[in-house]
Design an enzyme around this catalytic site. Structure first.
Site, PDB file in Angstrom:
ATOM      1  N   HIS A 197      44.211  31.085  48.377  1.00 61.83           N
ATOM      2  CA  HIS A 197      43.896  29.969  47.474  1.00 61.83           C
ATOM      3  C   HIS A 197      45.048  29.799  46.500  1.00 61.83           C
ATOM      4  O   HIS A 197      45.137  30.482  45.486  1.00 61.83           O
ATOM      5  CB  HIS A 197      42.599  30.256  46.713  1.00 61.83           C
TER       6      HIS A 197
ATOM      7  N   HIS B 229      36.303  31.928  42.977  1.00 63.45           N
ATOM      8  CA  HIS B 229      36.155  32.150  41.522  1.00 63.45           C
ATOM      9  C   HIS B 229      34.812  32.810  41.202  1.00 63.45           C
ATOM     10  O   HIS B 229      34.282  32.637  40.100  1.00 63.45           O
ATOM     11  CB  HIS B 229      36.265  30.842  40.722  1.00 63.45           C
TER      12      HIS B 229
ATOM     13  N   ARG C 293      34.071  34.733  37.830  1.00 65.07           N
ATOM     14  CA  ARG C 293      34.324  34.088  36.543  1.00 65.07           C
ATOM     15  C   ARG C 293      33.172  34.309  35.563  1.00 65.07           C
ATOM     16  O   ARG C 293      33.334  34.172  34.350  1.00 65.07           O
ATOM     17  CB  ARG C 293      34.585  32.604  36.728  1.00 65.07           C
TER      18      ARG C 293
ATOM     19  N   ASP D 197      44.725  31.683  42.853  1.00 57.93           N
ATOM     20  CA  ASP D 197      44.876  30.369  42.221  1.00 57.93           C
ATOM     21  C   ASP D 197      46.337  30.147  41.831  1.00 57.93           C
ATOM     22  O   ASP D 197      46.646  29.455  40.863  1.00 57.93           O
ATOM     23  CB  ASP D 197      43.988  30.242  40.988  1.00 57.93           C
TER      24      ASP D 197
END
Length: 393
Positions: free
Chosen positions: A66, A229, A232, A288
């Site tokens: 990602h 994610h 998170r 990311d």
């Protein structure tokens, strides 16, 4: 003088990622031709470059599943758009394969530009793919449909990152989500590609509800949904672990976490995943990379931002090794698991016939030498190959 056409790596403490002991590796044509304990006899020797690794640990090249190949951001205006990361932003961290996505900005950043970025990095020596679409509906496709993009465009392997449980999303309905997932799945069947729906999960209270419902109400296989994610928020991570037990591949993001924050850093999240006995093959880690990591106030205005870094993967591996975890336990979420979830054939393992994506670890557990598709990218922690427009190229 004729340049060597083969690379012979001697005396490597090899992890495929499974521990194999001390082995020799013969590399040619970008692939592993031989892996074994007996030194291969190759003639003429003038065509072989020999490197004695003297027992250094050798692991598969890391896969960052990602990344924002074209850069991300844009939530705080045009000046907040992150530039595209160069080749060495990946290779210095041992990343030899990357999968690109579009994020909040899927208007100025396009699937066409993402495909071009993936092809550019591949031409520079990395292995790169991408997903079609972005945060929003209607999806930003290249051919006009999800199935068309995956079937007709070589480097497009799935859909993502479609945003759910996030104030920046299009607030997609359940029916819209499962229809997109179905299109991705069918296109995967037609092509042998991943055919997944890669879901950006925000910090909203709905969490992973849509995936739980899809597993209960549709015929779609669990592997089609890949939420990212998931660390998170701590309660979101609990949801993700439960879904992993049902066969859903879950993706941890390797971003910075402050003390006291309601989140887990990647190393802490992996430890908790393992402690709970969740399926070892259903967890991956990505960064990311090149994406903006914004912090919002209560009115959802950006008050701070950071940028994702693909080199975080190797740092997290080093952290886990320093905490006493075995290398063969640590490696799969960064290598084999990613390759299997994304159907990246020839990636994630060091076996005969696989791509020669090789990382040699130094005594500090960080990448010392990095080879991608049989070509050295990094030697002695310094780049020997840079991107076309990098300073010093």
């Amino acid at each position: 003088m004729t340049a060597p056409t083969l690379e012979l790596l001697l005396n490597a403490e090899l992890y495929t990622p499974d521990p194999m002991g001390v082995c020799h590796l013969l590399i040619g044509g970008g692939r592993l031709l031989y892996v074994g304990t007996e030194r291969p006899s190759v003639t003429p020797s003038s065509l072989v470059a020999v490197t004695d690794l003297a027992g250094a640990r050798v692991i598969p090249g890391l896969i960052d599943g990602h990344v924002h190949l074209t850069g991300g951001g844009g939530e705080a205006g045009p000046a907040s758009r992150v530039p595209a990361p160069p080749l060495t932003a990946y290779t210095l961290g041992g990343v030899t394969s990357a999968v690109g996505v579009l994020g909040t900005d899927d208007v100025v950043r396009t699937t066409a530009s993402l495909v071009a970025a993936a092809r550019s990095l591949t031409a520079e020596g990395l292995s790169a793919w991408c997903h079609t679409g972005g945060y929003h509906l209607p999806l930003a496709t290249l051919t006009g449909s999800v199935r068309g993009d995956i079937v007709h465009v070589d480097c497009i392997i799935g859909v993502g990152e479609l945003a759910i449980s996030d104030h920046r999303s299009s607030q997609p309905t359940f029916d819209e989500i499962v229809r997109i997932a179905g299109d991705a799945h069918v296109a995967g069947l037609m092509t042998g590609k991943a055919g997944i729906l890669h879901l950006h999960v925000g910090d909203g209270p709905r969490g992973l509800e849509c995936i739980r419902r899809a597993l209960a109400e549709t015929e779609l296989p669990a592997r089609v949904f890949q939420p990212t994610h998931v660390n998170r928020r701590r309660s979101l991570f609990d949801e993700a672990v439960a879904l992993a037990r049902e066969g859903v591949p879950v993706d941890i993001t390797d971003f910075p976490v402050d003390d006291g924050e309601d989140a887990w850093c990647a190393a802490d999240a992996l430890e908790r995943y393992w402690e709970r006995g969740a399926p070892a093959g259903k967890v991956t880690v990505s960064t990311d990379g090149g994406g903006c990591l914004p912090v919002f106030d209560n009115d959802r205005n950006v008050i701070a931002m950071d940028v994702g870094d693909s080199r975080a993967l190797s740092r997290t591996i080093a952290t886990l090794l320093a905490r006493g975890h075995a290398l063969e336990t640590v490696l799969p979420p960064f290598t084999r698991n990613v390759a299997e979830a994304l159907r990246l054939h020839g990636k994630g393992r060091l076996v005969v016939g696989a791509d020669a994506d090789v990382v040699v670890l130094g005594s500090n557990h960080l990448p010392l030498h990095v080879m991608a598709r049989g070509a050295w990218m990094v030697r002695n922690s310094a780049p020997v190959r840079r991107g076309t427009f990098e300073v010093g190229a």
